[in-house]
Write a protein that holds these residues in place. Sequence first.
Motif, mmCIF file in Angstrom:
data_model
loop_
_atom_site.group_PDB
_atom_site.id
_atom_site.type_symbol
_atom_site.label_atom_id
_atom_site.label_comp_id
_atom_site.label_asym_id
_atom_site.label_seq_id
_atom_site.Cartn_x
_atom_site.Cartn_y
_atom_site.Cartn_z
ATOM 1 N N GLU B 70 0.853 -1.193 0.000
ATOM 2 C CA GLU B 70 0.000 0.000 0.000
ATOM 3 C C GLU B 70 0.888 1.242 0.000
ATOM 4 N N GLY B 72 0.763 5.432 -0.025
ATOM 5 C CA GLY B 72 -0.056 6.637 0.133
ATOM 6 C C GLY B 72 0.073 7.537 -1.073
ATOM 7 N N SER B 73 -1.010 8.211 -1.411
ATOM 8 C CA SER B 73 -1.046 8.964 -2.669
ATOM 9 C C SER B 73 -0.010 10.091 -2.718
ATOM 10 N N GLN B 168 -4.814 6.336 -2.108
ATOM 11 C CA GLN B 168 -3.915 5.190 -1.954
ATOM 12 C C GLN B 168 -3.807 4.394 -3.251
ATOM 13 N N SER B 170 -2.570 0.402 -4.272
ATOM 14 C CA SER B 170 -2.236 -0.857 -3.606
ATOM 15 C C SER B 170 -2.227 -1.991 -4.612
#
Lengths: 163, 298
Positions: B70, B72-73, B168, B170
């Motif tokens: 994952e 984070g943006s 996000q 992933s």
Amino acid sequence: METSKAIKLKVNGKQLELLAAPNSTLLEILRNNGHVEVKCGCEKGDCGACAVILDGEAVDSCLTLAWIADGSEVQTVKGIGTEATPHPLQTAFIEEGSVQCGYCIPGIIVAAKVLLDENPDPTDSDIRVALSGNLCRCTGYTRIFSAIHKAAQVMREGAQKNG
Amino acid sequence: MLPRFELYQPTTLPEALGMLSETGGNVRPFAGGTNLIPDLRGGREQARKFVSLAGLDDLRFTRFANGRVEIGSLTTVSDLHRSHEVLRNAPALHASATAFAGHMVRCTATIAGNICYGSPSADLLPPLLSLDANVTLASAAGLRILPLSRFNLGYKQTALKPGEMMTQISWPQPARGTVQLFYKLGLRKGDAISVISAAVSLTLKQMVCTHARIALGSVAATVVRAERAEALLLGRELTEKLIGEAAELAADASAPIDDLRASKEYRLHTARVLVRRLLRQAAEGPGEAGSTRRSTEG
């Protein structure tokens, strides 16, 4: 439209309060307040002449909005070393003859400083990646690379002596 | 000088989503700004209200846990480049982050910005597409998760609705032994926009292909998957003949244009060459770190 507001910046160790509009860039407010050692080149993030160290990271100040930099610490080439107490990079650039027209050099010193802080013994390949956002149209980079290697060596030897 | 605009500076995600929805959709998220600022300066960006995401530190992370990755943006391209976990677990993505623009731009540009700008030359997109990545989109109304393959709809057109922002990215950790490769062909080795790029994710069991993803950048209006080439490889032994056939099919998946960087014909030719080269490299095994370093180095 929102109007200008005062933003706080610590530039080369000195706390400043500067007026900035939402569309002011960090480059503009630095140069408008006397920091003309930060150069304006392409204004597109291609050339790296405007690079400064913002909270430890090298950034293009032409692509950084002043409001977003509010509260940050900025280091320009003048904060890295002075004529009286130059940084080993600045000394090495002079000794190696790494400077021709000189316009790109403030940004290159900034990018090289961040590299050497992270990596005290960079390879040519490491330097190439670190300097990938800095264009120099005079030198062909050879002497810039030799100066960075030399400064790294001087700094490693200094660290050994002091350690 | 940049044109005049308004800039909102939220410090939490709910606050940011509120600002994005309140103003009736004519406000845009502003992440690293490395595309938006030159576009504003050059008159290519018409929006005059932006929500700066710079205060949302919670969206800057990389997590590798429970078989999933994952990101984070607001993770910067430089964060990806510096991460040993990204190098180990997603070497093609790491190679694309290393080949991305120049150092200062990498320190500011974000993963979500690269995806949401919607350019077919986005360096991070072929590796992410080859990893079957999902994107999480948030608005004041809630979250939705989309496969990345359904996010980029056309040239600079995305599935992002007014009031939404990406939070996000992933993907599932690939099976052990999956080879992930990336190659960017630019006019220079640094500070360049890709002429063409390719990413491959391939799982081989005794040379038989059990999983294949091939993604190509700068060959169509969006980054594309070469699905027919992938299907051809599946369940078959990766021979030189098969690699050649897959490379032909991969070139068929592209519909390139002529532009200032290269001709359509050159792109078709190099699509074939790059896919063949990456598949051969995959057949030879993962090698050191499993990734091609030639993205920045000849």
